[in-house]
Design a protein around this motif. Sequence first.
Motif, PDB file in Angstrom:
ATOM      1  N   MET A 183      27.210  11.795  -6.247  1.00 11.00           N
ATOM      2  CA  MET A 183      28.291  12.776  -6.107  1.00 11.00           C
ATOM      3  C   MET A 183      29.458  12.444  -7.027  1.00 11.00           C
ATOM      4  N   PHE A 184      29.790  11.172  -7.137  1.00 12.13           N
ATOM      5  CA  PHE A 184      30.862  10.757  -8.044  1.00 12.13           C
ATOM      6  C   PHE A 184      30.514  11.151  -9.480  1.00 12.13           C
ATOM      7  N   TYR A 185      29.300  10.868  -9.886  1.00 11.57           N
ATOM      8  CA  TYR A 185      28.855  11.201 -11.244  1.00 11.57           C
ATOM      9  C   TYR A 185      28.969  12.706 -11.523  1.00 11.57           C
ATOM     10  N   LEU A 186      28.503  13.504 -10.572  1.00  9.69           N
ATOM     11  CA  LEU A 186      28.465  14.951 -10.769  1.00  9.69           C
ATOM     12  C   LEU A 186      29.850  15.594 -10.695  1.00  9.69           C
ATOM     13  N   SER A 187      30.715  15.030  -9.877  1.00 11.53           N
ATOM     14  CA  SER A 187      31.997  15.692  -9.606  1.00 11.53           C
ATOM     15  C   SER A 187      33.126  15.295 -10.528  1.00 11.53           C
ATOM     16  N   GLU A 188      32.983  14.190 -11.232  1.00 15.86           N
ATOM     17  CA  GLU A 188      34.080  13.739 -12.102  1.00 15.86           C
ATOM     18  C   GLU A 188      34.391  14.813 -13.142  1.00 15.86           C
ATOM     19  N   GLY A 189      35.684  15.134 -13.257  1.00 17.45           N
ATOM     20  CA  GLY A 189      36.112  16.168 -14.195  1.00 17.45           C
ATOM     21  C   GLY A 189      36.009  17.576 -13.634  1.00 17.45           C
ATOM     22  N   THR A 190      35.703  17.692 -12.331  1.00 14.38           N
ATOM     23  CA  THR A 190      35.607  19.005 -11.683  1.00 14.38           C
ATOM     24  C   THR A 190      36.651  19.096 -10.574  1.00 14.38           C
ATOM     25  N   GLU A 191      36.754  20.259  -9.956  1.00 20.71           N
ATOM     26  CA  GLU A 191      37.689  20.473  -8.853  1.00 20.71           C
ATOM     27  C   GLU A 191      37.336  19.664  -7.613  1.00 20.71           C
ATOM     28  N   PHE A 192      36.138  19.124  -7.572  1.00 18.26           N
ATOM     29  CA  PHE A 192      35.678  18.396  -6.385  1.00 18.26           C
ATOM     30  C   PHE A 192      36.111  16.929  -6.374  1.00 18.26           C
ATOM     31  N   PHE A 193      36.711  16.467  -7.468  1.00 21.59           N
ATOM     32  CA  PHE A 193      37.183  15.087  -7.539  1.00 21.59           C
ATOM     33  C   PHE A 193      38.575  15.097  -8.169  1.00 21.59           C
ATOM     34  N   PRO A 194      39.595  14.586  -7.455  1.00 25.50           N
ATOM     35  CA  PRO A 194      40.985  14.708  -7.917  1.00 25.50           C
ATOM     36  C   PRO A 194      41.263  13.976  -9.232  1.00 25.50           C
TER      37      PRO A 194
END
Length: 201
Positions: free
Chosen positions: A71-82
């Motif tokens: 999840m960290f890998y996929l979400s970095e740089g998206t709205e799902f990770f601050p």
Amino acid sequence: MLKLYEYSRSGNCYKIRLLLTQLNIPFTKIEIDILKGESRTTEFLLKNPNGRIPVLEIEPGEFLFESNAIMFYLSEGTEFFPCDKFERAQVMQWLFFEQYSHEPFIATSRFWYMTGKVEEYQEALQQKQAPGYAALGVMEQHLANHAFFVGDRYTIADIGLFAYTHVAGEGGFDLTGFPAIQTWINRVENQPRSISITHLN
């Protein structure tokens, strides 16, 4: 295209399936039946030496395992990770909480119910009740004053905790005494491009 090796009834796998769907990232799902030992074969152990699902194949021969790391890998740089440093740390704080204080009690209990091992593990199930409810209590206290877990917006912290919390009843945990959690579950289920744990891509 990304390949997700998963057991579809697993909450840890659901986290990845949900996030990929909400990010609108195409992927191929490959079912691994853990009840038949398919995650312990020589072929699968080349993907994850720990013999567990989920595993995300990013490129041919390039694998990532552990659901929260994926999840960290996929979400970095998206709205799902601050972007904010402290909020990023808070996301990780809740994901560590999920793995150490929540999942071992609530998810494991659900698995034993799901596989018909209630009688066999009756004593262990009883022992998991108190720490499981304690984890739900921590969540309830936080959610009583917050819409989500970090920054009052939907992040992978919510996905991580939602996966097994919303099906906690399947593991013998009663959520009726946790109104803030119930409201939050409804809030998460109403996020754009949400899918159910039983939804098959």
